[in-house]
Design a protein around this motif. Structure first.
Motif, PDB file in Angstrom:
ATOM      1  N   HIS A   1      17.933   1.279   0.085  1.00 13.31           N
ATOM      2  CA  HIS A   1      18.109   1.150  -1.363  1.00 13.31           C
ATOM      3  C   HIS A   1      17.390   2.302  -2.061  1.00 13.31           C
ATOM      4  CE1 HIS A   1      19.525  -3.177  -1.693  1.00 13.31           C
ATOM      5  NE2 HIS A   1      19.193  -3.087  -0.423  1.00 13.31           N
ATOM      6  N   LEU A   2      18.099   3.016  -2.932  1.00 16.72           N
ATOM      7  CA  LEU A   2      17.506   4.092  -3.719  1.00 16.72           C
ATOM      8  C   LEU A   2      17.724   3.793  -5.194  1.00 16.72           C
ATOM      9  CD1 LEU A   2      18.708   7.244  -1.705  1.00 16.72           C
ATOM     10  CD2 LEU A   2      16.628   5.876  -1.377  1.00 16.72           C
ATOM     11  N   LYS A   3      16.614   3.707  -5.962  1.00 14.80           N
ATOM     12  CA  LYS A   3      16.678   3.412  -7.388  1.00 14.80           C
ATOM     13  C   LYS A   3      15.688   4.300  -8.125  1.00 14.80           C
ATOM     14  CE  LYS A   3      15.918  -0.173 -10.866  1.00 14.80           C
ATOM     15  NZ  LYS A   3      15.443  -1.548 -11.134  1.00 14.80           N
ATOM     16  N   VAL A   4      16.125   4.865  -9.253  1.00 16.45           N
ATOM     17  CA  VAL A   4      15.242   5.711 -10.055  1.00 16.45           C
ATOM     18  C   VAL A   4      14.032   4.900 -10.516  1.00 16.45           C
ATOM     19  CG1 VAL A   4      15.025   6.951 -12.247  1.00 16.45           C
ATOM     20  CG2 VAL A   4      17.065   7.285 -10.823  1.00 16.45           C
ATOM     21  N   GLY A   5      12.845   5.518 -10.377  1.00 15.59           N
ATOM     22  CA  GLY A   5      11.607   4.855 -10.783  1.00 15.59           C
ATOM     23  C   GLY A   5      10.956   4.038  -9.696  1.00 15.59           C
ATOM     24  N   GLN A   6      11.580   3.977  -8.526  1.00 12.83           N
ATOM     25  CA  GLN A   6      11.045   3.226  -7.390  1.00 12.83           C
ATOM     26  C   GLN A   6      11.052   4.114  -6.147  1.00 12.83           C
ATOM     27  OE1 GLN A   6       9.818   0.185  -7.295  1.00 12.83           O
ATOM     28  NE2 GLN A   6      10.371  -0.576  -9.333  1.00 12.83           N
ATOM     29  N   PRO A   7      10.152   3.849  -5.187  1.00 11.48           N
ATOM     30  CA  PRO A   7      10.263   4.551  -3.905  1.00 11.48           C
ATOM     31  C   PRO A   7      11.484   4.020  -3.156  1.00 11.48           C
ATOM     32  CG  PRO A   7       8.586   2.846  -3.767  1.00 11.48           C
ATOM     33  CD  PRO A   7       9.021   2.908  -5.211  1.00 11.48           C
ATOM     34  N   PRO A   8      11.953   4.716  -2.150  1.00 10.18           N
ATOM     35  CA  PRO A   8      13.060   4.174  -1.350  1.00 10.18           C
ATOM     36  C   PRO A   8      12.646   2.857  -0.693  1.00 10.18           C
ATOM     37  CG  PRO A   8      12.691   6.499  -0.864  1.00 10.18           C
ATOM     38  CD  PRO A   8      11.539   6.055  -1.687  1.00 10.18           C
ATOM     39  N   TYR A   9      13.576   1.927  -0.626  1.00  6.79           N
ATOM     40  CA  TYR A   9      13.331   0.645   0.037  1.00  6.79           C
ATOM     41  C   TYR A   9      14.254   0.509   1.239  1.00  6.79           C
ATOM     42  CZ  TYR A   9      10.269  -1.580  -3.433  1.00  6.79           C
ATOM     43  OH  TYR A   9       9.203  -1.915  -4.228  1.00  6.79           O
ATOM     44  N   VAL A  10      13.735  -0.118   2.296  1.00  3.11           N
ATOM     45  CA  VAL A  10      14.512  -0.406   3.498  1.00  3.11           C
ATOM     46  C   VAL A  10      14.436  -1.906   3.762  1.00  3.11           C
ATOM     47  CG1 VAL A  10      14.700  -0.058   5.993  1.00  3.11           C
ATOM     48  CG2 VAL A  10      14.152   1.883   4.508  1.00  3.11           C
TER      49      VAL A  10
ATOM     50  N   PRO B   1       9.096  -1.097   0.812  1.00  9.66           N
ATOM     51  CA  PRO B   1       9.116   0.285   0.299  1.00  9.66           C
ATOM     52  C   PRO B   1       8.651   1.280   1.354  1.00  9.66           C
ATOM     53  CG  PRO B   1       7.179  -0.874  -0.511  1.00  9.66           C
ATOM     54  CD  PRO B   1       7.975  -1.887   0.261  1.00  9.66           C
ATOM     55  N   LEU B   2       9.244   2.464   1.331  1.00 10.08           N
ATOM     56  CA  LEU B   2       8.732   3.553   2.165  1.00 10.08           C
ATOM     57  C   LEU B   2       7.481   4.140   1.527  1.00 10.08           C
ATOM     58  CD1 LEU B   2      12.011   5.461   3.180  1.00 10.08           C
ATOM     59  CD2 LEU B   2      10.792   3.671   4.438  1.00 10.08           C
ATOM     60  N   ASN B   3       6.642   4.716   2.351  1.00  2.00           N
ATOM     61  CA  ASN B   3       5.360   5.251   1.877  1.00  2.00           C
ATOM     62  C   ASN B   3       5.565   6.648   1.295  1.00  2.00           C
ATOM     63  OD1 ASN B   3       2.643   5.584   1.394  1.00  2.00           O
ATOM     64  ND2 ASN B   3       2.181   6.239   3.491  1.00  2.00           N
ATOM     65  N   ARG B   4       6.104   6.679   0.071  1.00  2.00           N
ATOM     66  CA  ARG B   4       6.283   7.948  -0.635  1.00  2.00           C
ATOM     67  C   ARG B   4       6.394   7.645  -2.128  1.00  2.00           C
ATOM     68  NH1 ARG B   4      11.506  11.043  -1.656  1.00  2.00           N
ATOM     69  NH2 ARG B   4      10.658  10.664  -3.725  1.00  2.00           N
ATOM     70  N   ASP B   5       6.374   8.705  -2.952  1.00  2.00           N
ATOM     71  CA  ASP B   5       6.406   8.531  -4.403  1.00  2.00           C
ATOM     72  C   ASP B   5       7.755   7.975  -4.859  1.00  2.00           C
ATOM     73  OD1 ASP B   5       3.866   9.573  -4.534  1.00  2.00           O
ATOM     74  OD2 ASP B   5       4.552  11.618  -4.980  1.00  2.00           O
ATOM     75  N   ALA B   6       7.736   7.436  -6.081  1.00  2.00           N
ATOM     76  CA  ALA B   6       8.979   6.973  -6.694  1.00  2.00           C
ATOM     77  C   ALA B   6       9.932   8.151  -6.896  1.00  2.00           C
ATOM     78  CB  ALA B   6       8.681   6.291  -8.026  1.00  2.00           C
TER      79      ALA B   6
END
Length: 382
Positions: free
Chosen positions: A37-46, A54-59
């Motif tokens: 899942h990729l959404k603006v304002g959020q980090p990538p989610y799996v 969430p993946l361990n990276r910036d939004a």
């Protein structure tokens, strides 16, 4: 060699340019995630074992999202995205020499773009590996007719159909033709000759694809999702004219699928449709995916199967759809099972726990009785 010729070679040989977004797809594969899942304002989610993490990276900001996603779109999908506000397509990446496919939906929400991608296994599990009932094999043995897989999005319908087609591939010498939007599983030919056509890439649209299909000598066809009148009428006509046709439909159970089909058409057509369904449908399989307590399994389907016995045909023709659930419950001799029977089996095999079973059971009291050893498939028990 001209540029145009090289582009053609790249297109038809399956070459794909490496993109920045591929690293996120690879992370999904390596984490054994089912969805990205990729959404603006959020980090990538799996989604891992049913839970979003969430993946361990910036939004991801809006500019980065455009940079990540727009290169994925070819000319056709970009046009569809701009006109419809969303586009569905297949996407393939290489992970350590293995090709992994994703079913992608690119969307707009609150004026920003995003993405949801479902990972497709690069192997096709057999019935046992999917914990499917033995009757699935019988549904693959017909020479003609229609078999529908019912369920909500993400219920595993595509995987089950792929497993059924692959069983035919291993056991018969036939021609399997699929029309898919997009193609998900890629089949390896064993005994069958298999042609897979993707709408928008291999053929302009479904109508043209079906027009071509009658000249392509198929024995078995996959026609994708029954979402409109044209698709269903074309599929039922193919079943009437000597083909075994597989398809999917959004419905919560086998019995309610009949009403779901009829809802696509005006009431004056319902009587003719009931006749076509009664005499051409071979089976409707409804399924839901549940979290498993077995660490080696992940998620497991609960399965309802309605085969078209004389009793089922009679009820459909006489518009007594409300009696179908009871007919399924007591139809074990005809290969049928309802969700209660399926859930009991999954609990007994220690694939799911009792709270999970009760949370999705259509009839909680029937499931309680079944788990106590009472045979609820007998007439008059419920």
């Amino acid at each position: 060699m001209s540029t145009t010729t090289q582009n053609d070679i790249d297109r038809y040989s399956g070459k794909q340019q490496e993109l920045e977004v591929d690293k996120l797809f690879r992370a999904c594969v390596k984490l054994e995630g089912s969805d990205l899942h990729l959404k603006v304002g959020q980090p990538p989610y799996v989604r891992i074992r049913g839970s979003l993490r969430p993946l361990n990276r910036d939004a991801i900001n809006a500019e980065e999202m455009v940079r990540l996603l727009f290169p994925m779109l070819n000319e056709r999908n970009r046009r569809i995205f701009e006109e419809d506000g969303g586009a569905d397509f297949a996407y393939t990446i290489d992970v350590e020499g293995t090709a992994w496919r994703f079913r992608v939906n690119m969307l707009q929400q609150l004026g920003k773009i995003g993405l949801v991608a479902r990972r497709i296994n690069n192997w096709i599990p057999d019935f046992e590996g999917l914990h499917l009932p033995p009757v699935m094999e019988n549904l693959c043995r017909f020479d003609q007719g229609m078999v529908l897989l019912a369920g909500v999005t993400g219920s595993g319908k595509s995987t089950t159909i792929a497993s059924m087609l692959n069983w035919i591939n291993r056991n018969y010498r036939k021609h399997i033709l699929t029309l898919e939007d997009p193609i998900e599983f890629i089949f390896s030919e064993e005994k069958c000759l298999i042609n897979q056509r993707e709408i928008g890439m291999d053929v302009k649209d479904f109508e043209i694809g079906m027009k071509h299909a009658v000249r392509e000598d198929p024995d078995v066809m996959l026609v994708g999702e029954m979402r409109d009148q044209e698709t269903f009428l074309t599929a039922i006509h193919a079943a009437e004219t000597g083909h075994l046709v597989f398809g999917t439909i959004h419905a919560s159970s086998s019995s309610t699928t009949i009403g779901r089909i009829l809802d696509l058409f005006p009431e004056e057509m319902h009587a003719a449709l009931r006749s076509a369904i009664a005499f051409n449908m071979k089976g409707i399989v409804a399924q839901k995916l549940l979290p498993s307590i077995n660490e080696k399994v992940g998620r497991v389907p609960t399965i309802e199967v309605m085969t078209f016995s004389p009793t089922i045909r009679k009820l459909i023709l006489e518009e007594e759809d409300h009696k179908l659930p009871d007919a399924i419950r007591i139809g074990a001799e005809d290969g049928m099972q309802d969700f209660t029977m399926s859930l009991k089996t999954l609990v007994d095999r220690e694939l799911i726990d009792r709270p999970t079973a009760f949370s999705v059971a259509p009839n909680v009291e029937a499931l309680k009785m079944a788990l106590k050893g009472i045979d609820v498939s007998q007439p008059g028990i419920l």
